[in-house]
Write a protein that holds these residues in place. Sequence first.
Motif, mmCIF file in Angstrom:
data_model
loop_
_atom_site.group_PDB
_atom_site.id
_atom_site.type_symbol
_atom_site.label_atom_id
_atom_site.label_comp_id
_atom_site.label_asym_id
_atom_site.label_seq_id
_atom_site.Cartn_x
_atom_site.Cartn_y
_atom_site.Cartn_z
ATOM 1 N N TYR A 125 34.908 71.017 -7.656
ATOM 2 C CA TYR A 125 33.801 72.095 -7.196
ATOM 3 C C TYR A 125 34.406 73.345 -7.109
ATOM 4 O O TYR A 125 35.108 73.452 -6.220
ATOM 5 C CB TYR A 125 33.223 71.530 -6.204
ATOM 6 C CG TYR A 125 32.589 70.195 -6.130
ATOM 7 C CD1 TYR A 125 31.663 69.822 -7.029
ATOM 8 C CD2 TYR A 125 33.042 69.011 -5.302
ATOM 9 C CE1 TYR A 125 31.084 68.469 -7.065
ATOM 10 C CE2 TYR A 125 32.540 67.857 -5.218
ATOM 11 C CZ TYR A 125 31.469 67.740 -6.450
ATOM 12 O OH TYR A 125 31.124 66.332 -6.289
ATOM 13 N N PRO A 126 34.464 74.289 -8.042
ATOM 14 C CA PRO A 126 35.418 75.443 -8.231
ATOM 15 C C PRO A 126 34.994 76.439 -7.170
ATOM 16 O O PRO A 126 35.826 77.202 -6.870
ATOM 17 C CB PRO A 126 35.237 75.805 -9.805
ATOM 18 C CG PRO A 126 34.038 75.239 -10.160
ATOM 19 C CD PRO A 126 34.167 74.003 -9.543
ATOM 20 N N GLU A 127 33.641 76.415 -6.811
ATOM 21 C CA GLU A 127 33.358 77.444 -5.932
ATOM 22 C C GLU A 127 33.746 77.324 -4.452
ATOM 23 O O GLU A 127 33.594 78.054 -3.658
ATOM 24 C CB GLU A 127 31.765 77.596 -6.066
ATOM 25 C CG GLU A 127 31.116 76.695 -5.063
ATOM 26 C CD GLU A 127 30.834 75.488 -5.900
ATOM 27 O OE1 GLU A 127 30.139 74.645 -5.206
ATOM 28 O OE2 GLU A 127 31.656 74.903 -6.867
ATOM 29 N N LEU A 128 34.344 75.944 -4.037
ATOM 30 C CA LEU A 128 34.556 75.658 -2.780
ATOM 31 C C LEU A 128 36.140 76.196 -2.545
ATOM 32 O O LEU A 128 36.880 76.632 -3.235
ATOM 33 C CB LEU A 128 34.701 74.169 -2.543
ATOM 34 C CG LEU A 128 33.207 73.579 -2.687
ATOM 35 C CD1 LEU A 128 33.160 71.892 -2.363
ATOM 36 C CD2 LEU A 128 32.246 74.370 -1.988
ATOM 37 N N PRO A 129 36.304 76.279 -1.164
ATOM 38 C CA PRO A 129 37.636 76.715 -0.473
ATOM 39 C C PRO A 129 38.723 75.615 -1.233
ATOM 40 O O PRO A 129 38.379 74.373 -1.446
ATOM 41 C CB PRO A 129 37.607 76.517 0.961
ATOM 42 C CG PRO A 129 36.325 76.648 1.037
ATOM 43 C CD PRO A 129 35.479 76.100 0.116
ATOM 44 N N LEU A 130 39.947 76.279 -1.546
ATOM 45 C CA LEU A 130 41.000 75.402 -2.358
ATOM 46 C C LEU A 130 41.093 73.850 -1.586
ATOM 47 O O LEU A 130 40.941 73.056 -2.574
ATOM 48 C CB LEU A 130 42.393 75.918 -2.367
ATOM 49 C CG LEU A 130 43.198 75.355 -3.264
ATOM 50 C CD1 LEU A 130 42.777 74.981 -4.775
ATOM 51 C CD2 LEU A 130 44.625 76.183 -3.242
ATOM 52 N N ALA A 131 41.131 73.722 -0.276
ATOM 53 C CA ALA A 131 41.083 72.532 0.412
ATOM 54 C C ALA A 131 40.171 71.426 0.058
ATOM 55 O O ALA A 131 40.375 70.220 0.262
ATOM 56 C CB ALA A 131 41.729 72.468 1.586
ATOM 57 N N ARG A 132 38.974 72.001 -0.413
ATOM 58 C CA ARG A 132 37.788 70.978 -0.304
ATOM 59 C C ARG A 132 37.207 70.981 -1.848
ATOM 60 O O ARG A 132 36.206 70.356 -2.272
ATOM 61 C CB ARG A 132 36.723 71.632 0.499
ATOM 62 C CG ARG A 132 37.211 71.687 1.916
ATOM 63 C CD ARG A 132 35.982 71.885 2.693
ATOM 64 N NE ARG A 132 35.387 70.517 3.138
ATOM 65 C CZ ARG A 132 34.511 70.048 3.609
ATOM 66 N NH1 ARG A 132 33.475 71.377 3.826
ATOM 67 N NH2 ARG A 132 33.946 68.911 4.163
ATOM 68 N N GLN A 133 38.035 71.551 -2.817
ATOM 69 C CA GLN A 133 37.519 71.496 -4.245
ATOM 70 C C GLN A 133 37.825 70.207 -5.169
ATOM 71 O O GLN A 133 36.719 69.981 -5.900
ATOM 72 C CB GLN A 133 38.471 72.730 -5.066
ATOM 73 C CG GLN A 133 38.096 74.279 -4.830
ATOM 74 C CD GLN A 133 38.671 74.921 -5.784
ATOM 75 O OE1 GLN A 133 39.409 74.470 -6.628
ATOM 76 N NE2 GLN A 133 38.609 76.325 -5.532
ATOM 77 N N ASN A 134 38.511 69.559 -4.537
ATOM 78 C CA ASN A 134 39.012 68.212 -5.429
ATOM 79 C C ASN A 134 38.677 66.887 -4.560
ATOM 80 O O ASN A 134 39.301 66.884 -3.731
ATOM 81 C CB ASN A 134 40.376 68.335 -6.081
ATOM 82 C CG ASN A 134 40.613 69.684 -7.115
ATOM 83 O OD1 ASN A 134 40.172 69.302 -8.391
ATOM 84 N ND2 ASN A 134 41.191 70.318 -6.585
#
Length: 229
Positions: A140-149
């Motif tokens: 989810y590319p729009e989320l903060p890095l720690a929650r993207q994958n």
Amino acid sequence: METKASYGQFCPVAMAAEIFCTRWTALILRELLCGSTRFNDLRRGVPRISPTLLSKRLKELEQAGVIASRTGTGGDEYQLTPAGEDLRELVMKLGFWGQNWVDTQKSLKNLDPSLLMWDMRRNLDPTPIPPRRCTIQFHYPELPLARQNWWLVVEGRDVDLCGVDPGFEVDLYVECSLRTMTAIWMGLTNVQAELNAGRLEMTGDKLLAGSMQKWLGLSPFARGERLSA
């Protein structure tokens, strides 16, 4: 037995509301009805509740005879009693009512990737997936890095959810916005429509990609048809 403020009425609606309508209780019951039995699993399904308040609500439900607890090798486990199981239709109808009558576009602002992925993990149907271990990564590319994958690891009938890279080769890579995946999950759109619109991209195993709508399924609350306003 009163465990909180009472309506002070000898009325079945009032007595039931004193148990069911306290904050977070309906969501805790939703998780129990979906099969969660351990404290940490309940927290994953209701991530915004504090551990202290979750413990309090579980004790209240046990005192009310809605759930029963037992201590197992992995800690306390919670099971619905017959009284708790009898709430299934009420909780499901509440969800269908929300799906039918609440403005979905407004509620889509309240998105949580951990809750969505946890719900997807426990409802995933592994039948269309090859019998070997398959790893599916969601980005989810729009989320903060720690929650993207997020990774779903499927092996036979077992499905694990990972918030950090499990170290397995990724069989299917799925990229879209969290809003898009939530809309698919809630039955507001479908995989093919989002692919056609360019809002969803998949790379990797063609069998997994082609059967995504089948193994992903839908939220239990997406199965009722949305009524016209």
